[in-house]
Design an enzyme around this catalytic site. Structure first.
Site: not given
Ligand SMILES: [Fe+2]
Lengths: 196, 237
Positions: B161, B163, B148, B158, B109
């Site tokens: 995905h 959000h 990640y 995770r 991110y």
């Molecule tokens: Fe996330």
């Protein structure tokens, strides 16, 4: 009922650049932030401040708060409110708790008017956070509206001993009326959350 | 007031506030409310919400392959994600603001607190938004996000995905969720995904679609979203 609701998921720890980019210094415009009014918005200018606390009383620095409120005359900026609100007042605010040294959220807004007969002035609020798989609804009421609070139909559904968790206390130290609304996610003083 | 209240939040579809499983989503333990929710009759405060339209989004907001470019194109598999926002009654939800954010192709991110040791892509920001059209349809372009690691348990990852944040027609219809990708082996191991009641989980997994896939450009995924619908019996006042 033809279809089933899409499940909720946590907002996670990394929402800031997507949902509150300007507040956190990212290069994307924000759809809403902590400045809900502008200098010329009609009504009493107020500030709302608070923290989000977990079950051990630790401040939560990766929560996001959204507020939705009526204008000073109690009108919502929405076509289902036939009274028509101030054109310049949307009533939506959004703040993350990750930029203030004390992890506070802060909204500069106007004190809402009563939105319906018998309803005390209030602000609707949603808590999102890492660790919160579904969002939680609550309301902010105002300590200096004791008479209206006493007859409010929503407050009256809240067990008397828990009503205090919904009432923001007022200080005038900063020159502008400032209401403190800490949100306790758990514990003895857990904030009342609503099944809206 | 003509507004009809919304059906309640369907708790057989949403994850509980505190994950009850010993090997579940750990950080919910101290953050989820534990006292029963207080039911309230929806008032104008819940039946209204912010109003959006097509002027609410900028030209590049719905193209994450372009809105973060500095000196070239972002790395990774280009994707196009589309679908309809409907309510429980099957009615399309027009003019609904959808905000999205995601990791880059490497699973990193841009957020300053992301410590994962994977590269930042200088040409990928990862945030954007779009608004549904008159038929409830939305569409945005992006890069397929990478998986990640996170600290929930040893070797926790995770799944891929994106959000999603949606308003719908009222404050009562607010929804924040995550879209997943079909066939991801990490789904079965992810406590955030499996915190959803089992029968509802698959609703968050998008479908691959060759029809949506854009020739020589981007793989297509379809993800429909269902928000709370209005009750059929009107309010008495
Ligand atoms: Fe996330």
């Amino acid at each position: 009922m033809a279809l089933k609701q899409t499940p909720s998921q946590t907002v996670g720890p990394f929402f800031a650049y997507g949902l509150t980019p300007e507040q956190y210094g990212y290069d994307l415009t924000s759809v809403a932030d902590g400045m809900v009014r502008d200098d010329s918005t009609a009504g009493t200018h107020i500030r709302i401040e608070g923290r989000v606390l977990d079950g051990q009383g630790e401040v939560v620095s990766d929560a996001m708060i959204e507020i939705w409120q009526a204008d000073a005359q109690g009108r919502y900026a929405h076509p289902d409110d036939p009274r028509g609100s101030n054109a310049d007042f949307t009533g939506l605010g959004r703040q993350g708790t990750g930029t203030d040294p004390q992890s506070r959220f802060r909204f500069d807004t106007v004190k809402p008017g009563s939105a319906a007969e018998g309803s005390a002035p209030h602000i609707s609020l949603i808590v999102f956070a890492r660790g919160l798989p579904s969002h939680a609804y609550t309301r902010i009421y105002f300590a200096d509206e004791a008479a209206a609070n006493a007859t409010d139909p929503v407050l009256s559904q809240v067990p008397a001993e828990r009503r205090e968790t919904l009432i923001a206390s007022r200080t005038d130290e900063s020159g502008v009326p400032t209401y403190c609304f800490d949100i306790h996610l758990q514990g003895n003083s857990e904030t009342v959350f609503f099944d809206v | 007031m003509t507004s009809t209240p919304f059906r309640p939040r369907d708790w057989s579809s949403h994850p509980s506030f505190v994950d009850p499983r010993a090997d579940g989503y750990r950080s919910s333990a101290l953050r989820g409310p534990t006292k029963p929710l207080v039911p309230i009759r929806q008032s104008i405060s819940e039946l209204t919400g912010p109003v959006y339209g097509h002027d609410s989004v900028g030209e590049l907001d719905g193209d994450l392959t372009r809105n973060g470019r500095r000196n070239g194109e972002p790395l990774g598999e280009r994707i196009v994600v589309t679908g309809r926002v409907l309510d429980e009654n099957g009615r399309p939800q027009p003019n609904t603001l959808i905000e999205v954010w995601q990791a880059n192709a490497a699973g990193r991110y841009i957020h300053k607190v992301d410590q994962h040791d994977a590269p930042i892509d200088p040409n990928f920001f990862g945030g954007g938004r779009c608004v549904t059209d008159g038929e409830g349809r939305y569409r945005f372009h992006s890069i397929k996000p990478g998986a990640y690691p996170w600290g929930n348990h040893p070797n926790a990852w995770r799944p891929n995905h994106i959000h999603f944040s949606l308003f719908g027609p009222a404050f009562a219809t607010r929804l924040v969720t995550q879209m997943y990708f079909p066939g991801d082996p990490l789904l079965a191991l992810d406590p955030i995904f499996s915190g959803i009641p089992e029968a509802a989980r698959e609703r968050l997994v998008a479908d691959f679609s060759i029809d949506v896939t854009e020739q020589d450009f981007a793989l297509g995924y379809v993800f429909d979203i269902v928000l709370r619908g209005r009750d059929t019996t009107p309010m008495e006042d």
